[in-house]
Design an enzyme around this catalytic site. Structure first.
Site, PDB file in Angstrom:
ATOM      1  N   LYS A  33      73.852   3.776 -26.575  1.00  0.00           N
ATOM      2  CA  LYS A  33      74.819   3.500 -26.345  1.00  0.00           C
ATOM      3  C   LYS A  33      73.992   1.776 -26.159  1.00  0.00           C
ATOM      4  O   LYS A  33      75.105   1.253 -26.886  1.00  0.00           O
ATOM      5  CB  LYS A  33      75.316   3.323 -24.565  1.00  0.00           C
ATOM      6  N   THR A  34      73.057   1.414 -25.915  1.00  0.00           N
ATOM      7  CA  THR A  34      72.767  -0.104 -25.843  1.00  0.00           C
ATOM      8  C   THR A  34      72.169  -0.089 -27.551  1.00  0.00           C
ATOM      9  O   THR A  34      73.198  -1.519 -28.215  1.00  0.00           O
ATOM     10  CB  THR A  34      71.717  -0.016 -25.686  1.00  0.00           C
ATOM     11  N   ASP A 225      78.855  -3.615 -20.678  1.00  0.00           N
ATOM     12  CA  ASP A 225      78.242  -2.510 -20.645  1.00  0.00           C
ATOM     13  C   ASP A 225      78.858  -1.910 -19.238  1.00  0.00           C
ATOM     14  O   ASP A 225      79.472  -2.491 -17.940  1.00  0.00           O
ATOM     15  CB  ASP A 225      76.903  -3.350 -20.830  1.00  0.00           C
ATOM     16  N   GLU A 226      78.349  -0.877 -19.179  1.00  0.00           N
ATOM     17  CA  GLU A 226      78.659   0.357 -17.518  1.00  0.00           C
ATOM     18  C   GLU A 226      79.881  -0.432 -16.793  1.00  0.00           C
ATOM     19  O   GLU A 226      79.989  -0.406 -15.899  1.00  0.00           O
ATOM     20  CB  GLU A 226      77.774  -0.200 -16.698  1.00  0.00           C
ATOM     21  N   GLN A 256      77.588   8.548 -15.019  1.00  0.00           N
ATOM     22  CA  GLN A 256      76.598   7.870 -13.938  1.00  0.00           C
ATOM     23  C   GLN A 256      77.460   6.879 -12.945  1.00  0.00           C
ATOM     24  O   GLN A 256      76.602   5.832 -13.227  1.00  0.00           O
ATOM     25  CB  GLN A 256      75.973   7.165 -14.936  1.00  0.00           C
ATOM     26  N   ARG A 607      66.618  11.034 -16.272  1.00  0.00           N
ATOM     27  CA  ARG A 607      66.253   9.625 -17.175  1.00  0.00           C
ATOM     28  C   ARG A 607      64.409  10.432 -18.029  1.00  0.00           C
ATOM     29  O   ARG A 607      64.925   9.239 -18.662  1.00  0.00           O
ATOM     30  CB  ARG A 607      65.647   9.012 -16.513  1.00  0.00           C
TER      31      ARG A 607
END
Length: 774
Positions: A33-34, A225-226, A256, A607
């Site tokens: 994503k980043t 973002d998010e 998430q 994670r």
DNA sequence: TGATGCTAACTTTTT
DNA sequence: GTTAGCATCA
């Protein structure tokens, strides 16, 4: 073709190359994503978009900094500096600082953190003679916060039948009234709390079309973002800002979404497609992070949630090992197990400390892990917990600085008018406060116009002398002057107790950080402002997660799952998988909350890159007493075929029948097993551990927003080997000579001369960490 | 008025 | 197990 497009898969590339119009990227965990976001920004710039016209909003300053850095790397020039990247709160604070007057606030408004806000509410509750056990400030604060995040102000709150009904039902009908008083008081103080930054930003844009137009024009490309974590206020603001160009790109993963308690609503991401015509939706479903096994576990768990955007996460990575599920007797055993397992992995597979993360549901769980890691001399770093900026001595110091910048701020004025003690009593102060409120003055105005009290006059003179140099001095010079002339630093310096020393060091650390602020070039491109006001504005919005000082230090990382979002680690311990803890007892009663807990578990699993352990304890200390918990219901959602049962012989179904002690100590650490057989040695070990902890605690978070990394090279020697005349080293005081030792076996006090102004200190040998130098 | 010591209340998660 | 707030004492 641009070089930066080469490493991307088809969907990633499509997302990067999309330029105009609304775009939603549904990005599964570990799907790059980043990378997509940063490459897209770089691509926009390469396609001729001016960096000044790009706004990127994140949830943490750290994410913002990382994004900026990565864009810069892709571009290979400094154009990225002109981007407007930041958290919602910090970007809005910056804009509000420019436009504050339009909505009646001063430009130098103070930002109240949660503690400040709760204190004010507490005062109001007291003033209204209400019972603060019933009208709990934290409860009221969360009601007010939820309201503001839904763009409901005090007036609307009082007029909303549904809300009023709720407050009636909970027997707290006066919350609306408290809300109104609170809002007025903040306004009069020239202060905004976190929620006000959003609420007032919205107010500004909706009441001032010219301002709205200005920022609409400025931010021609917006990236969020998010997005799954945005609340109604944020949603509204984004919608307004993007209404003209509709070049809005949101990135998120409904699986998430873990911030509904803060007003975030998954609805925003689920409905994005309906909000705009011609929304381009791109899904990133290939996971590059985890092994197939870990991903399978995650997929199986999240499949139990009903509300989801359909997607299928897959990977080309190796299957990897099965995950390890471990039950221990107590929370302390859980801590020991994890520390042992880390040691074992390091020996066997040559992992570094930094490859491990321990992720828990609540901050309070960190203790047992800290103890066991410390005992095994494994360096660790604790993220979160009590923030540096919440410490009393820091808040006191900042209160002075805030008052100097904004003297309307009554809360901070009250905080320090008699600290250090200058004989201004509570009675006097209360009288002045009442007078001020009754006559519609600020407290400062009242004391400024001569209260007929020489002590108060002296105080006013002092603050005014600071204000006089405010415009000419930078933040550090100001802070230094304040620390010196208020006697604050001297006061702390005079306190020679261990806690006093720690407080003194904390204030020094604060001064250092202010110095660093003034000396670091501002990358913003917008405001190059090293004044105190500018410093204070950003400091309140800093969080522990933003401290990346020694992020790369070789230490095991301990943090809540919330804090771990967006991060990845080779080896992850997801701990405390027990009913009432995870899922939290507060979220068991409705489907939505329970699903959020499950998403949280999903986040913790995803994670992990290579190895994953899941642990839980049969019983643990909570509220100081031992409680027993069942294993978490989430564990039943993991198919047996992914679980390594051979490891401890404790995994299901034998979990409840076999005793724990044998299983784990033989499986993980033989040495410790033998240690436990010798009661005296174990006692000593426990005592040492306890003493070291006590000793270490004052230094926790001695750096802004961080806890200490235990120095791996410092190994304390056995205090029984020490005698008068020896040279020893103390981690803080340095090298000294033992003059005398007094007291019996368990209570030996040594007088140690550390020389150089520090002089002779009395130190309890059982607790201090000392190294023999000879 | 200020410091010390005891009790009670407490724990989700964060900008 | 920790911390904040209150009561008591100097």
């Amino acid at each position: 073709m641009h070089k930066y497009l080469e490493g991307l898969n088809e969907n990633q590339k499509a997302a990067v190359e999309h330029i105009d119009g609304p775009l939603m990227i549904v990005a599964g965990a570990g799907s790059g994503k980043t990378k997509v976001l940063t490459t897209r920004i770089a691509h926009l710039i390469n396609c001729g978009v001016d960096a000044f016209n790009i706004l990127a909003l994140t949830f943490t300053n750290k994410a913002a900094a990382e994004m900026k850095e990565r864009v810069e790397k892709v571009l290979g020039n400094t154009e990225a500096r002109n981007l407007y990247i930041g958290t919602f709160h910090s970007v809005f604070a910056k804009i509000l600082r420019v436009e504050a007057n339009k909505i009646g606030y001063p430009n130098n408004f103070t930002i109240y953190d949660t503690d400040d806000a709760k204190n004010i509410i507490k005062e109001i509750v007291k003033e209204k003679n209400l019972d603060d056990k019933h009208y709990k400030p934290s409860f009221i604060y969360s009601r007010i916060s939820a309201a503001k995040n839904s763009l409901i102000g005090p007036d609307e709150y009082l007029q909303d039948n549904f809300i009023q009904q709720e407050d009636q039902t909970s027997k707290r009908p006066l919350i609306g009234e408290i809300f109104a008083i609170y809002a007025r008081r903040c306004f009069n103080n020239g202060a905004m709390d976190f929620d006000d930054l959003l609420f007032n930003m919205h107010k500004l844009l909706s009441q001032h079309p010219d301002v709205l137009a200005k920022y609409q024009h400025r931010f021609r490309y917006i990236l969020i973002d998010e997005y799954q974590d945005t609340n109604a206020a944020q949603y509204s603001i984004i919608k307004m800002l993007g209404a003209v160009h509709e070049n809005i790109c949101v990135v998120g993963d409904d699986a998430q979404s873990i911030y509904s308690f803060r007003g975030a609503t998954v609805k925003n991401i689920l409905q994005f497609e309906k909000d705009y015509e011609d929304v381009n939706v791109i899904k990133l479903e290939q996971n590059y992070r985890s092994t197939q096994t870990i991903l399978n576990v995650a997929n199986n768990v999240i499949a139990n949630n009903k509300k989801q955007i359909p997607k299928k996460l897959w990977t080309q990575n190796v299957p990897g090992e099965r995950i390890v599920l471990v039950k221990t007797m107590t929370d302390n055993d859980e801590g020991k197990f994890v520390a042992d397992a880390i040691k074992e992995q390091q020996m066997r597979n040559h992992y570094a400390n930094r490859d491990f993360a321990i992720l828990y549901r609540t901050n309070a769980q960190s203790r047992s892990f800290e103890e066991s890691l410390r005992r095994m001399n494994i360096p660790y770093k604790l993220f979160g917990g009590v923030s540096f900026y919440q410490r009393k001595e820091i808040k006191d110091f900042l209160a002075y600085l805030r008052l100097v910048v904004n003297n309307r701020d009554e809360e901070n004025l009250k905080r320090i008018i008699n600290y250090p003690a200058r004989g201004i009593g509570k009675t006097t102060l209360d009288r002045l406060v009442v007078y001020a409120h009754e006559n519609n003055h600020t407290l400062w105005e009242v004391i400024e116009n001569g209260a007929g009290n020489s002590k108060i006059d002296a105080f006013v003179m002092m603050i005014k002398s600071f204000q006089a140099i405010l415009q000419t001095k930078n933040a550090y010079d100001m802070a230094f002057a304040v620390g010196k002339h208020t006697g604050l630093v001297q006061d702390l310096y005079n306190d020679k107790s261990v806690e006093g020393l720690a407080r003194y060091e904390n204030v020094q650390e604060l001064l250092n950080s202010i110095k660093e602020f003034t000396e670091t070039p501002d990358e913003d491109g917008e405001i190059t402002d090293k004044t105190l006001g500018s410093y204070l504005q950003q400091i309140t919005l800093l969080t522990d997660a933003d401290n990346n000082d020694d992020e790369n230090a070789d230490a095991v990382k301990l943090m809540t799952i919330h804090a771990a979002k967006g991060l990845e680690f080779p080896c992850v311990f997801s701990v405390g998988l027990e009913e009432n803890l995870f899922p939290s007892s507060m979220n068991l009663y409705d489907r939505d909350s329970l699903e959020e807990e499950r998403r949280l578990f999903y986040v913790s699993i995803t994670r992990a890159k290579e190895k994953l352990w899941i642990t839980y304890a049969n019983s643990r200390y909570r509220f100081g007493s031992l409680v027993q918990n069942e294993e978490s219901r989430f564990l039943q959602e993991i198919p047996d075929s992914f679980i390594d049962k051979s490891f401890t012989g404790l995994a299901r179904p034998q979990a409840s029948t076999r005793s724990f002690g044998q299983g784990f100590s033989s499986a993980t650490n033989v040495d410790r097993g033998s240690l436990e057989k010798l009661p005296s040695l174990k006692k000593l070990a426990d005592k040492l551990a306890a003493g070291q902890q006590r000793n270490a605690s004052p230094t926790i978070a001695s750096k802004p927003g961080s806890a200490p990394t235990v120095d791996p090279n410092f190994v304390a020697d056995n205090p029984n080997d020490m005698s008068a005349g020896m040279k020893v080293m103390h981690q803080k005081f340095g090298i000294g000579e033992i003059k005398t030792i007094e007291g019996g076996a368990n209570n030996r006090m040594a007088a140690i001369d550390f020389g150089d102004g520090q002089g002779v200190k009395k130190i309890a040998l059982n607790y201090a960490k000392l190294k023999i130098m000879d």
